[in-house]
Write an enzyme that holds these catalytic residues in place. Structure first.
Site, short mmCIF file in Angstrom:
data_model
loop_
_atom_site.label_atom_id
_atom_site.label_comp_id
_atom_site.label_asym_id
_atom_site.label_seq_id
_atom_site.Cartn_x
_atom_site.Cartn_y
_atom_site.Cartn_z
CB CYS A 96 -5.84 -0.36 4.60
SG CYS A 96 -5.43 0.14 2.83
CG ASP A 146 -0.71 3.94 5.42
OD1 ASP A 146 0.38 4.42 6.02
OD2 ASP A 146 -2.15 3.95 5.71
CB CYS A 167 -0.73 0.13 1.32
SG CYS A 167 -1.93 1.47 1.29
NE ARG A 185 -0.72 4.73 8.80
CZ ARG A 185 -1.98 4.72 8.95
NH1 ARG A 185 -2.36 4.77 10.44
NH2 ARG A 185 -2.93 4.16 8.25
CG HIS A 218 -1.63 -1.16 5.97
ND1 HIS A 218 -2.24 -0.05 6.77
CD2 HIS A 218 -1.75 -0.73 4.73
CE1 HIS A 218 -2.42 0.87 6.07
NE2 HIS A 218 -2.17 0.52 4.71
#
Length: 212
Positions: free
Chosen positions: A101, A44, A42, A46, A98
């Site tokens: 999400c 993302d 992803c 993080r 994750h």
């Protein structure tokens, strides 16, 4: 959080750190890559592939997009997949979602999200395929987490459907496909332990692209 200018200072410090322990670090880095792993994750901010896997530069070929999708009409992910299999000859392909999400959560909302609609429709299709299981989960957070997992499994299956993967596996015995979920709350990687060989065998009636 670093300012824009601080990023360049961070870069200088990183160079100094790397060359202090290995004077030839960047000469070695500039050579051809030879990773064993393709990681599809992803976007993302993080979730960083190499850091959580404990691997360094040159060890993981990485592709990231919103909600770690493998869409057969997305030329970006298909190009990455084909390059990794045919030229880098990776041994393992990992799809890593994750928990928590944002893309998956957005797909669960019955609202018009504009340009995101066609992208998130892939996740909504996953929900549709597994509606009975998901609707039976009364805890909304647990249902959300389960959709994250099921989305990973479906994207793994999408990889297994591709000609590049099927032909390479038939000829070489690799790559194998794995499904992971990263738990942001604990830092652990959860291996969903998908049955790669069984999925490959089951889809052959429809998706066999090897002429055999």
């Amino acid at each position: 959080m670093a300012t824009y200018q601080e990023i360049f200072e961070n870069n200088r410090q990183w160079i100094a750190q790397k060359t202090a322990t290995n004077a030839d670090f960047f000469q070695q880095l500039a050579k051809d890559q030879n990773p064993d792993y393709l990681y599809i994750g992803c976007s993302d901010s993080r979730v960083t592939a190499e850091e959580m896997m404990g691997l360094g530069p040159g060890e993981v070929f990485v592709h990231r997009n919103v909600a770690n999708l493998v869409n057969n009409v997305d030329l970006n992910v298909m190009s990455v997949l084909n390059y990794a299999i045919k030229h880098l000859k990776v041994k393992h392909i990992i799809v890593c979602g994750h928990y928590n999400c944002g893309g998956v959560k957005a797909a669960m909302q019955p609202k018009d999200l504009g340009i995101l609609n066609p992208w998130l429709r892939n996740i909504r299709d996953v929900y549709r395929h597994h509606k009975a299981e998901l609707d039976a989960i009364t805890d909304e957070e647990k249902r959300y987490e389960r959709l994250v997992e099921l989305n990973v499994v479906e994207q793994c299956t999408n990889i297994i459907k591709t000609a590049a993967m099927q032909v390479s596996y038939q000829q070489n015995g690799y790559p194998e496909v794995h499904g992971w979920v990263f738990d942001l709350h604990t830092g652990h990687i959860v291996d969903l332990e998908i049955d790669f060989k069984n999925i490959l065998q089951e889809i052959k009636a429809i998706y066999n692209l090897t002429d055999n």
